[in-house]
Enzyme design. Structure first.
Site, PDB file in Angstrom:
ATOM      1  N   GLU A 115       0.839  -1.218   0.000  1.00 29.47           N
ATOM      2  CA  GLU A 115       0.000   0.000   0.000  1.00 29.47           C
ATOM      3  C   GLU A 115       0.860   1.249   0.000  1.00 29.47           C
ATOM      4  O   GLU A 115       0.560   2.227  -0.666  1.00 29.47           O
ATOM      5  CB  GLU A 115      -0.916   0.000   1.238  1.00 29.47           C
ATOM      6  CG  GLU A 115      -1.993   1.085   1.204  1.00 29.47           C
ATOM      7  CD  GLU A 115      -1.583   2.421   1.823  1.00 29.47           C
ATOM      8  OE1 GLU A 115      -2.359   3.383   1.697  1.00 29.47           O
ATOM      9  OE2 GLU A 115      -0.490   2.514   2.428  1.00 29.47           O
ATOM     10  N   GLU A 116       1.937   1.195   0.775  1.00 33.15           N
ATOM     11  CA  GLU A 116       2.752   2.404   0.975  1.00 33.15           C
ATOM     12  C   GLU A 116       3.495   2.839  -0.288  1.00 33.15           C
ATOM     13  O   GLU A 116       4.070   3.924  -0.326  1.00 33.15           O
ATOM     14  CB  GLU A 116       3.748   2.196   2.139  1.00 33.15           C
ATOM     15  CG  GLU A 116       3.083   1.992   3.505  1.00 33.15           C
ATOM     16  CD  GLU A 116       2.473   3.270   4.083  1.00 33.15           C
ATOM     17  OE1 GLU A 116       2.579   4.333   3.449  1.00 33.15           O
ATOM     18  OE2 GLU A 116       1.868   3.178   5.172  1.00 33.15           O
ATOM     19  N   HIS A 160       4.149   8.301  10.310  1.00 34.89           N
ATOM     20  CA  HIS A 160       5.391   7.984   9.574  1.00 34.89           C
ATOM     21  C   HIS A 160       6.637   8.367  10.370  1.00 34.89           C
ATOM     22  O   HIS A 160       7.650   8.783   9.816  1.00 34.89           O
ATOM     23  CB  HIS A 160       5.401   8.597   8.165  1.00 34.89           C
ATOM     24  CG  HIS A 160       4.509   7.853   7.204  1.00 34.89           C
ATOM     25  ND1 HIS A 160       4.644   7.929   5.830  1.00 34.89           N
ATOM     26  CD2 HIS A 160       3.480   6.997   7.425  1.00 34.89           C
ATOM     27  CE1 HIS A 160       3.715   7.156   5.258  1.00 34.89           C
ATOM     28  NE2 HIS A 160       3.002   6.582   6.206  1.00 34.89           N
ATOM     29  N   ASP A 207      -7.539   2.224   7.703  1.00 30.55           N
ATOM     30  CA  ASP A 207      -6.176   2.749   7.762  1.00 30.55           C
ATOM     31  C   ASP A 207      -6.067   3.777   8.876  1.00 30.55           C
ATOM     32  O   ASP A 207      -7.061   4.133   9.523  1.00 30.55           O
ATOM     33  CB  ASP A 207      -5.809   3.403   6.410  1.00 30.55           C
ATOM     34  CG  ASP A 207      -4.329   3.267   6.069  1.00 30.55           C
ATOM     35  OD1 ASP A 207      -3.495   3.337   7.007  1.00 30.55           O
ATOM     36  OD2 ASP A 207      -4.003   3.103   4.887  1.00 30.55           O
TER      37      ASP A 207
HETATM   38 ZN   LIG Z   1      -1.462   3.303   5.852  1.00 28.50          ZN
END
Ligand SMILES: [Zn+2]
Length: 344
Positions: free
Chosen positions: A207-208, A318, A230
């Site tokens: 996904e990233e 992140h 998410d």
């Molecule tokens: Zn994510």
């Protein structure tokens, strides 16, 4: 709340294209929860719970398994590792990090720093520069012996323990192991309700780096309804204006209306909102100006699906200090259960 499962999910290493350890952990957790479990060619784990009738709608939950990390791209003659990122890192968050280099022959501890001088011998000008991600390297403390153990393509993750503090959880990989947790815990709590829908929980890959595993798995399933699960931003912290907060921690799960990858189905948003109100589940509508999530891949697969996102507001996203409120995570689980239970 099954904190132990979330901790184990967060502390398992898995970056785009290398989600196998997370998949194995999920496989061992979902024993008996689904009627059919398969792994597709891209490594996504497709888990199907049958409906009690033939014409039931297909509801797909998408939970990506990958965390942001790096792939080793070069080993210098002295044994330092250089890497390419898989996922979006801000280099300002990469200084002086403990990392783990994962290989088929075992894991190696390392430290990550950019090339350059320490404070004692650097100039004021040197200290203003922010290096590019590609200028960071990993030192394994074994010099040239790195060549005996590490190969180009081995993967690197941040090495930080999961923490429970106050009424929050903190980990380097809450994005998106909270969704893996939700995909398991919601179906567990659903028990035998919701048999009026064919439910597909898909633990997706890559996904990233662009919703890649979600695209192929959604194409295969061709859902009627897709729910991307998410994290999203929670910028309710100092230094950010209120209008950019996206979510406020503790105010409930996020009902995701739009991001740069999709616009949620209007009726689905209203329907889930009504279920939240009826069941007293706290929620907040959310929008993101940039960034995407797997719901978009479900929406645009084959001839298209109705799609929405269920998200959990995450501070410091992140980074190794990603933080979610336990109550928001519980609300996300509760809305999934309550919504799926409406398929009688
Ligand atoms: Zn994510």
């Amino acid at each position: 709340m099954n904190t132990d499962l979330l901790k184990r999910l967060c502390e398992t290493a898995g970056v785009p294209g290398n989600e196998h350890r997370v998949r194995d952990l999920i496989l061992s957790e979902i024993d008996g929860l689904f009627d059919e479990v398969t792994t597709d060619p891209m490594g996504s784990l497709l888990c199907k719970r049958k409906a009690d009738r033939a014409d039931a709608p297909k509801v797909m939950l998408l939970c990506h398994m990958d965390e942001i990390g790096f792939l080793v791209s070069h080993i210098s003659k002295d044994g330092y590792l250089y890497m390419q990122p898989v996922g979006g890192f801000d280099p300002r968050n990469l200084f002086s990090r403990r990392v783990k280099v994962c290989t088929d022959d075992g894991d190696f501890k390392g430290v990550m720093n950019p090339g350059g001088k320490p404070i004692h011998i650097s100039s004021a000008e040197d200290r203003k520069k922010i290096p590019e991600v590609g200028e960071f390297f990993v030192d394994l403390g074994m010099g040239k012996k790195s060549h005996d153990h590490i190969k180009v393509g081995d993967f690197v993750v941040m090495d930080e323990p999961f923490l429970e503090m106050g009424d929050k959880f903190v980990s380097k990989a809450l994005d998106n192991r909270v969704a893996c947790w939700l995909g398991i815990e919601a179906i567990r709590a659903l028990a035998d309700q919701g048999r009026g829908a064919e439910i597909h929980v898909v633990f997706t890959t890559q996904e990233e780096v662009g919703l890649r595993g979600a695209r192929t798995s959604a194409f295969k399933i061709q859902p009627d309804i897709g729910i991307g699960i998410d994290t999203t931003l929670s910028c309710d912290t100092p230094g950010i204006p209120d209008k950019d907060a996206t979510t406020v921690q503790g105010a409930g799960f996020g009902l995701h209306v739009r991001d740069s990858s999709f616009i949620a189905d209007r009726d689905l948003v209203k329907q889930i909102e009504a279920v939240a109100i009826e069941n007293d589940i706290p929620y907040q509508r959310t929008m993101l100006a940039a960034g995407g999530q797997d719901g978009a891949a479900a929406q645009q697969a084959a001839a298209g699906a109705r799609a929405v996102g269920i998200v959990v507001g995450t501070r410091y996203i992140h980074t190794v200090t990603e933080m979610v409120a336990q109550s928001d995570l519980a609300a996300a689980r509760d809305i999934l259960v309550a919504y799926l239970a409406t398929f009688k």
